[in-house]
Design an enzyme around this catalytic site. Structure first.
Site, PDB file in Angstrom:
ATOM      1  N   ALA A  89       2.483  31.174 -80.325  1.00  0.00           N
ATOM      2  CA  ALA A  89       3.030  32.227 -80.369  1.00  0.00           C
ATOM      3  C   ALA A  89       4.401  32.528 -79.450  1.00  0.00           C
ATOM      4  O   ALA A  89       5.239  32.371 -79.507  1.00  0.00           O
ATOM      5  CB  ALA A  89       2.252  33.506 -79.578  1.00  0.00           C
ATOM      6  N   CYS A 140      -5.165  35.802 -84.433  1.00  0.00           N
ATOM      7  CA  CYS A 140      -6.111  37.140 -85.164  1.00  0.00           C
ATOM      8  C   CYS A 140      -5.764  36.692 -86.642  1.00  0.00           C
ATOM      9  O   CYS A 140      -6.511  37.803 -86.827  1.00  0.00           O
ATOM     10  CB  CYS A 140      -5.002  38.305 -84.641  1.00  0.00           C
ATOM     11  SG  CYS A 140      -3.935  38.180 -82.653  1.00  0.00           S
ATOM     12  N   ARG A 193      16.117  23.691 -86.071  1.00  0.00           N
ATOM     13  CA  ARG A 193      16.260  24.777 -84.938  1.00  0.00           C
ATOM     14  C   ARG A 193      16.229  23.647 -83.490  1.00  0.00           C
ATOM     15  O   ARG A 193      16.665  24.282 -82.842  1.00  0.00           O
ATOM     16  CB  ARG A 193      15.831  25.681 -84.440  1.00  0.00           C
ATOM     17  CG  ARG A 193      15.820  26.396 -86.016  1.00  0.00           C
ATOM     18  CD  ARG A 193      15.013  27.442 -85.118  1.00  0.00           C
ATOM     19  NE  ARG A 193      15.035  29.015 -86.744  1.00  0.00           N
ATOM     20  CZ  ARG A 193      14.652  30.147 -86.381  1.00  0.00           C
ATOM     21  NH1 ARG A 193      14.794  31.064 -85.604  1.00  0.00           N
ATOM     22  NH2 ARG A 193      14.131  30.589 -87.884  1.00  0.00           N
ATOM     23  N   TRP A 234      -3.491  70.222 -84.927  1.00  0.00           N
ATOM     24  CA  TRP A 234      -4.004  70.258 -83.997  1.00  0.00           C
ATOM     25  C   TRP A 234      -4.254  68.588 -83.672  1.00  0.00           C
ATOM     26  O   TRP A 234      -5.400  68.325 -84.041  1.00  0.00           O
ATOM     27  CB  TRP A 234      -4.914  70.676 -82.482  1.00  0.00           C
ATOM     28  CG  TRP A 234      -4.839  72.326 -82.545  1.00  0.00           C
ATOM     29  CD1 TRP A 234      -4.979  73.957 -82.813  1.00  0.00           C
ATOM     30  CD2 TRP A 234      -4.068  72.703 -81.096  1.00  0.00           C
ATOM     31  NE1 TRP A 234      -4.305  74.018 -81.961  1.00  0.00           N
ATOM     32  CE2 TRP A 234      -4.207  74.298 -80.987  1.00  0.00           C
ATOM     33  CE3 TRP A 234      -3.461  72.183 -80.353  1.00  0.00           C
ATOM     34  CZ2 TRP A 234      -3.118  74.455 -80.503  1.00  0.00           C
ATOM     35  CZ3 TRP A 234      -2.063  72.820 -79.187  1.00  0.00           C
ATOM     36  CH2 TRP A 234      -2.740  73.773 -79.107  1.00  0.00           C
TER      37      TRP A 234
END
Lengths: 460, 460
Positions: free
Chosen positions: B13, B47, B74, B440
Site C-alpha cells: 500500500a 486486511c 506507469r 436520539w
C-alpha cells in the site's frame, strides 16, 4: 410556598420531553405542570408513520413512546383532546377548549412552553377534501389511510410530493401492492438534494417500479359520483388514482402564537434565543416543528420539522424551565431517508443554498462503494461535496447509495459543526475494515477530490 | 537534465501509493522510480485475507488492487522477488538481492521511501514451525492456510490471539466447518477495548459457537509423528488442533532501517515528521506499518498497522517526493471489526490509555439500538464513552453491537479530531430516520450520560 405553574401546549415530542425533563428537575411541590394536547395521542413518532402504513411496524402503539397515563403517573396534569385556542401573554393565561365536552376555560401560567408542531401543506385545490385523499401527519391520519387502503376500489396510488414523506409513502404503498405514481413539482425528486443527486433517486425509484413525474403541478383532484377520488389532474396530464397521499411538506403551526403577537421568522416559525426562549419573552419557550432554527452553515434561520430536533428542544427547554441550563446552538441540516433499499442523505448546503447566502464554492462528486470493492454485498455509492472557494471549508455533503450510505453523512455533519476544511477531512481517521468501508472511505475520496477542486479554482 | 531517482522499498500500500502519486506529479523525464518488492504481489489488501480464507471473497486476485504489470505500465521500474538487504544512507544507495537469481547489486537513490510494513509476532515456542501452524500476514500465508484447511485431518482449529485478526480468523474457520477455540492471553478478547466491552465480545463469540479461553498463555505447539500440529499447550490446558492460526499481532519491520541507523521510536517503528520524512533525513520518507504515528488524543506516538493509514501515508509521501505538499497530522486510533454479525468499534483512548498519559476521566456506558426501537431489525448496541474530568473533552468511544454499530464510531473520530466536549456532542445534528437511528442516536445518548458524569465528578 406556592408551586409555580408550567403550562405546555402540545403533547408530542417537544412538549412532553420538556414537561418530563422539568419534572425530573423539580418535584410537584415546586412546579405544577399542566399540558394540553388536542389529539388522541402523546409522545409518538410521526416519522414512523410511513413504516406503520407500510406494515413494517405492526402496531400503531409501537410508535407511542409514552402514553398519557405514563405522563400522568409522573405528576403531569395532561389534558387530552383539549385545544388551546388563545394565549393571553400579558395576562399569563391560556384559554382551552375541551373537545369532548365543548367546555372552555382559562388556565394561568408562570412559564409557558409552545410546542404546537407543524401542519401539512394542503393546497387549496378542488377535490382536496374528497374521500381517498390523505395526509400522513398524525396517527389519526395514518389510521384513516390504512382504512382506505383496505377498501380501495383499485390498486392505483398517486403520491403528491417527492420529498421525504412522499418517497417513504411511495415505498409503503408499493408494499401494499399499489401501482405508485409520484407527482413532483420540481425538476427531480428529493428537492433537499441538488438536482444531479435527485436524478439518482429518480433512476432508482424507476428501478423499483415507482413512476415519478417531474415538473407536475397538481391542478385538481377528480372525484366520482360517490365523492371518492378517481384521479389527479396536473398541468398536462390526468393520473388515475384509487388513493391519493399528500406528502407536500409541512409548515410551522403558529396560528396561536401569531395571534398572541409572538415573533415569527421568515419561514413562519417562532423565533427563539439559544435557550429556546421566545425572543422578547422571559417566561415563554418554544421548540420543535413550530420554531425556526439557526442553520450554522448558512448563518440564517430555517424551518426543519424533524423529530430529533424536537426531542433535543424539549430536553433543553425542560432543563431551562426547571432552573437548569441548556442551549441549542443550531443545526447543519442533516437528513437521512430511504426508499426500499436506496439510502439518501444530505447535510449542510445545496448549491442553491450556498448561492443564496453569497458563498462561492466548488463541488466534487465521486462514486465508490460502502464496503471494500471485493467484499460481498459491496454496493455503489455517490457522494457529492461542496467546499467554499479559497478557504476550502466544507459546506455540504449529499449521498445516494445503498447499504451503509446514509449514516456516513454523520461524518460530514460533525465536520461541518467543527468548521473543518475539506483538506482537514482528508486526514480523518475513519473506521476501516473490508466489511465496512473501502480502504479510502467514500467521504475521504470525495474530500480529496474537493481539495483538488478548491486548489484548481484558486489558481484559475 | 538527468532525472532524479526515487527508490521505494516495499511494493504494497504505502510503497506503491507513493510511487504512483509521485509518478502522477512528475513524468519519467524528471523522476525515475525503482521499486523493490521481495514477495510475489503488489498493492494488495492484507486486511482482506481473513475474508478470502473464509470464502466470502472468492479469489486471491480480488484482493490485489494493482498488479506489477499495471505499475510497470506507469513507468515504474518494479522489481519483484527482489529484497533490499542494506540501506547505505551516506552513500545514497541500497543493496538488492534478486531472490530468483541470487544476484545482488547496488542501486543509487536521490530520494528513498521505506515501506517495509510489519511482520507478525511469532513467539519463540517449541513447535511454532510445525506443519499446520499458519500466520495470515501475506497472500502467500493465506494460500498456505487454505491448502492446509483442505487437507486438515480433523476439524478442530485453535486461533492464538483474540485481537482483530484472531476474531476475524475465528469467523473464517467457523465458515470452513471447524470447531474453533480462541486462546487469549488477556482478561477478555479484543484488548483494544476496555475489558467491560471486551466481555460483550466474549459473550457474543460464545453465542456464535466460538470458544474463547482467556488468560491462556501458550507454552508449546505439540506435533505428531508426521511433524504436523496436534495440539496447543497453555499454562493450564492442552487444546487439540488440526490447524493453528497465529493472530497475535504485528510489529514494525524495521530491521533494515535500524541497521542503517535510522531513528526508531518506543514501539519499534520509524520516526517521521508531519510530512512523513524520516526524522533527521531530508531525502528519506517512511510510512505505513513500519512507522509510528502520532496519537492526537494521547499526545504520543503509537504503532498501528492499518491499511487506511498506509494508503494515506503513501499518498502524502508521493506528493512530497514529487515536489507537492501533504502532511499526516496523526490518528485518533479508530478501528472497526466484526465477528459474524457482531460489530466492534473503538476510537480514542481506553481507560488504561488515558491513565497512562495522566488524564483523569469519567465514563458513561449506555445501551440503545441502531434503528428506532419499533423498526424491524432493530438490534441492541452498547456505547461506552470516556470524557476528561472537568473539561468534558471527549477522550474515546467503544461500540459493540450489530447492524450499523461499527461505523457510528466515525462520529466520535471526527469529534475527537475537532477536540469537542461531550456537551458539544449532545447538540450534534446526526442523521435521523427510523430505519437508521432512534430519535436520539446512541452516540448522543452516550454523550448525554457522559455530560452528567462530568458534572457529577466536578461537584464531588
Amino acid at each position: 410556598m406556592t408551586a409555580e405553574r408550567l403550562v405546555v401546549i402540545g403533547g408530542d415530542a417537544t412538549g412532553m420531553s420538556a414537561a418530563s425533563q422539568a419534572r425530573r428537575v423539580k418535584g410537584p411541590e415546586e412546579l405544577s405542570i399542566v399540558a394540553f394536547e388536542r389529539g388522541h395521542f402523546t409522545s409518538y413518532s410521526a416519522c414512523g408513520i410511513p413504516y406503520w402504513v407500510s406494515g413494517d411496524v405492526a402496531e400503531r402503539d409501537d410508535l407511542i413512546a409514552r402514553s398519557p397515563e405514563e405522563h400522568r403517573a409522573r405528576a403531569i396534569d395532561l389534558r387530552m383532546r383539549t385545544e388551546v385556542t388563545e394565549i393571553d401573554v400579558a395576562g399569563q393565561r391560556v384559554r382551552a377548549l375541551d373537545r369532548e365536552s365543548g367546555e372552555t376555560y382559562w388556565t394561568g401560567f408562570d412559564k409557558l412552553v409552545i410546542a404546537t408542531g407543524a401542519r401539512p401543506v394542503r393546497p387549496a385545490l378542488p377535490g382536496m377534501d374528497a374521500a381517498g385523499v390523505h395526509g400522513v401527519q398524525t396517527l389519526d391520519d395514518g389510521q384513516a389511510l390504512l382504512d382506505t387502503l383496505d377498501r380501495a376500489p383499485g390498486r392505483r396510488a398517486v403520491v403528491v410530493g417527492a420529498g421525504y414523506i412522499g418517497v417513504e409513502m411511495a415505498e409503503a404503498l408499493l408494499k401494499h401492492g399499489f401501482q405508485v405514481t409520484v407527482l413532483n413539482r420540481g425538476e427531480q425528486p428529493m428537492a433537499t438534494l441538488d438536482p444531479d443527486m435527485g436524478r439518482l433517486v429518480h433512476d432508482a425509484m424507476d428501478g423499483l417500479g415507482i413512476t415519478t413525474v417531474n415538473r407536475a403541478e397538481v391542478t385538481k383532484i377528480l372525484t366520482g359520483a360517490d365523492g371518492r377520488v378517481t384521479a389527479v389532474a396536473t398541468n398536462d396530464a390526468t393520473h388515475p388514482a384509487d388513493v391519493v397521499v399528500l406528502g407536500i411538506g409541512v409548515e410551522p403551526e403558529t396560528t396561536l402564537a401569531r395571534a398572541a403577537g409572538l415573533p415569527v421568522g421568515p419561514h413562519g416559525g417562532l423565533l427563539t434565543d439559544l435557550s429556546m426562549r421566545v425572543v422578547g419573552h422571559d417566561n415563554i419557550w418554544a421548540g420543535g416543528d413550530c420554531v425556526e432554527v439557526l442553520d450554522l452553515v448558512a448563518g440564517r434561520t430555517r424551518h426543519i420539522a424533524l423529530g430529533t430536533h424536537a426531542n433535543k428542544h424539549g430536553q433543553i427547554i425542560g432543563a431551562n424551565v426547571g432552573g437548569g441550563y441548556g442551549t441549542f446552538p443550531g443545526v447543519v441540516g442533516t437528513a437521512v431517508s430511504k426508499v426500499c433499499d436506496l439510502e439518501i442523505a444530505r447535510t449542510g448546503l445545496r448549491e442553491k443554498d450556498a448561492r443564496a447566502v453569497g458563498l462561492r464554492f466548488v463541488t466534487a462528486t465521486i462514486e465508490s462503494t460502502g464496503r471494500a470493492g471485493y467484499y460481498p454485498g459491496a454496493q455503489p455509492m455517490t457522494v457529492k461535496m461542496l467546499a467554499e472557494y479559497r478557504t476550502g471549508r466544507l459546506l455540504g455533503v449529499q449521498i445516494v447509495g445503498r447499504d451503509g450510505a446514509a449514516k456516513r453523512v454523520d461524518i460530514a455533519a460533525v465536520a461541518l459543526t467543527a468548521g473543518m476544511t475539506v483538506e482537514q477531512m482528508t486526514a480523518l481517521d475513519l473506521g476501516y475494515a473490508p466489511p465496512f468501508s473501502p480502504v479510502w472511505d467514500p467521504v475521504l475520496v470525495a474530500a480529496r477530490k474537493a481539495v483538488t477542486a478548491v486548489r484548481r479554482a484558486g489558481t484559475a
